[in-house]
Design a protein around this motif. Structure first.
Motif, PDB file in Angstrom:
ATOM      1  N   LEU A 154       0.869  -1.177   0.000  1.00  0.00           N
ATOM      2  CA  LEU A 154       0.000   0.000   0.000  1.00  0.00           C
ATOM      3  C   LEU A 154       0.902   1.223   0.000  1.00  0.00           C
ATOM      4  O   LEU A 154       1.763   1.377   0.883  1.00  0.00           O
ATOM      5  N   VAL A 155       0.727   2.109  -0.988  1.00  0.00           N
ATOM      6  CA  VAL A 155       1.640   3.250  -1.142  1.00  0.00           C
ATOM      7  C   VAL A 155       0.884   4.532  -1.443  1.00  0.00           C
ATOM      8  O   VAL A 155      -0.235   4.516  -1.953  1.00  0.00           O
ATOM      9  N   LEU A 177      -2.672   3.676  -2.997  1.00  0.00           N
ATOM     10  CA  LEU A 177      -2.838   2.638  -4.006  1.00  0.00           C
ATOM     11  C   LEU A 177      -2.285   1.316  -3.501  1.00  0.00           C
ATOM     12  O   LEU A 177      -1.176   1.246  -2.979  1.00  0.00           O
ATOM     13  N   SER A 178      -3.082   0.255  -3.679  1.00  0.00           N
ATOM     14  CA  SER A 178      -2.615  -1.096  -3.374  1.00  0.00           C
ATOM     15  C   SER A 178      -2.203  -1.758  -4.679  1.00  0.00           C
ATOM     16  O   SER A 178      -2.955  -1.755  -5.652  1.00  0.00           O
ATOM     17  N   GLY A 191      13.121  -0.871  -6.848  1.00  0.00           N
ATOM     18  CA  GLY A 191      13.303   0.216  -5.892  1.00  0.00           C
ATOM     19  C   GLY A 191      12.568   0.033  -4.582  1.00  0.00           C
ATOM     20  O   GLY A 191      13.116   0.301  -3.501  1.00  0.00           O
ATOM     21  N   MET A 192      11.340  -0.458  -4.654  1.00  0.00           N
ATOM     22  CA  MET A 192      10.541  -0.557  -3.427  1.00  0.00           C
ATOM     23  C   MET A 192      11.025  -1.650  -2.497  1.00  0.00           C
ATOM     24  O   MET A 192      10.722  -1.625  -1.299  1.00  0.00           O
ATOM     25  N   GLN A 193      11.787  -2.597  -3.020  1.00  0.00           N
ATOM     26  CA  GLN A 193      12.358  -3.618  -2.144  1.00  0.00           C
ATOM     27  C   GLN A 193      13.479  -3.056  -1.267  1.00  0.00           C
ATOM     28  O   GLN A 193      13.919  -3.706  -0.315  1.00  0.00           O
ATOM     29  N   LEU A 232       5.945   4.226   1.411  1.00  0.00           N
ATOM     30  CA  LEU A 232       5.495   2.861   1.665  1.00  0.00           C
ATOM     31  C   LEU A 232       4.738   2.810   2.978  1.00  0.00           C
ATOM     32  O   LEU A 232       5.311   2.998   4.055  1.00  0.00           O
ATOM     33  N   LEU A 233       3.434   2.557   2.877  1.00  0.00           N
ATOM     34  CA  LEU A 233       2.575   2.579   4.055  1.00  0.00           C
ATOM     35  C   LEU A 233       2.421   1.210   4.703  1.00  0.00           C
ATOM     36  O   LEU A 233       2.349   1.089   5.929  1.00  0.00           O
ATOM     37  N   LYS A 234       2.384   0.153   3.852  1.00  0.00           N
ATOM     38  CA  LYS A 234       2.079  -1.168   4.402  1.00  0.00           C
ATOM     39  C   LYS A 234       2.502  -2.257   3.409  1.00  0.00           C
ATOM     40  O   LYS A 234       2.461  -2.048   2.210  1.00  0.00           O
TER      41      LYS A 234
END
Length: 238
Positions: A154-155, A177-178, A191-193, A232-234
């Motif tokens: 979730l971002v 956004l999920s 990148g998000m990792q 990055l929320l969740k």
């Protein structure tokens, strides 16, 4: 000059002039005139229409000329069931490479702009570069878990072009956004990792790891280097 000599010269001069006239008359210029080809039957008309339709479509895609002899040979070989000069795989590769080359020529300034930007940006304080070429700046460092490439997250985010034009933002919609990390552009997947939950990073993504040579809709042109701010929320897992 005596009369006898003059009498002899007159017929000789006349013969010389006559000979020159005859010699010139032998020289003929061959003029070739193009024979106008006009369709006479339904097949003729359709054949011509196929040619103009194909050419118009190719011109719209940037093709300016072709090897017409090989084009006709390809048509004849296909209709006659002859073994083609190229395999289907080689044919598709040749067509793809041609259009890729034409596209790179057309969007050369955008490619150069992106390359120059990334070269300059990587020297700025705090900017880090991954092996693939993604650059990122940590705005807020979280302490939560990091997602995997197969996770759903979730971002909140916003995306802009190098000129600052914003093309998307979950903040403007006031709705995070999920998404699944294996269904986004490669720059996001990689990148998000790097981000623990609670982090906010700014990513600078080269076109090869964004939307590539095609772009995305009207807002993201081909070969665009993109800038994303991602929060990055969740991490929801798989």
């Amino acid at each position: 000059m005596n009369k006898f000599l003059i009498t002899l010269l007159i017929p000789f001069c006349g013969y010389a002039v006559t000979a020159q006239v005859k010699r010139k008359a032998v020289v003929k210029k061959t003029v070739t005139t193009a024979v106008a080809v006009k369709p006479k039957t339904l097949l003729d008309s359709a054949s011509y229409a196929f040619g103009t339709s194909m050419a118009s479509s190719l011109k719209n895609d940037g093709v300016k000329n072709l090897n017409y002899d090989l084009l006709v040979k390809g048509l004849k070989d296909a209709f006659a069931g002859q073994t083609p000069l190229l395999t289907q795989e080689a044919s598709q590769k040749a067509i793809g490479n041609l259009f890729k080359s034409l596209s790179q020529q057309k969007f050369g300034p955008a490619i150069a702009e992106g390359k120059a930007f990334l070269e300059s940006n990587k020297t700025k304080p705090g900017v880090q570069t991954t092996a693939s070429g993604i650059q990122y700046l940590v705005l807020t460092q979280g302490t939560g878990i990091k997602p995997k490439a197969t996770d759903t997250v979730l971002v909140n985010y916003k995306g802009t072009l190098l000129n600052g034009k914003q093309f998307d933002s979950s903040y403007d919609r006031n709705e995070p956004l999920s998404l699944s990390l294996d269904r986004v552009i490669p720059g996001w997947t990689e990148g998000m990792q790097l981000m623990p939950v609670g982090s906010k990073y700014r990513f600078f993504i080269p076109y090869q790891l964004a939307y590539g040579e095609r772009g995305a809709g009207q807002d993201i042109p081909p070969y665009s280097t993109l800038i994303f701010e991602i929060e990055l929320l969740k991490v929801n897992g798989k």
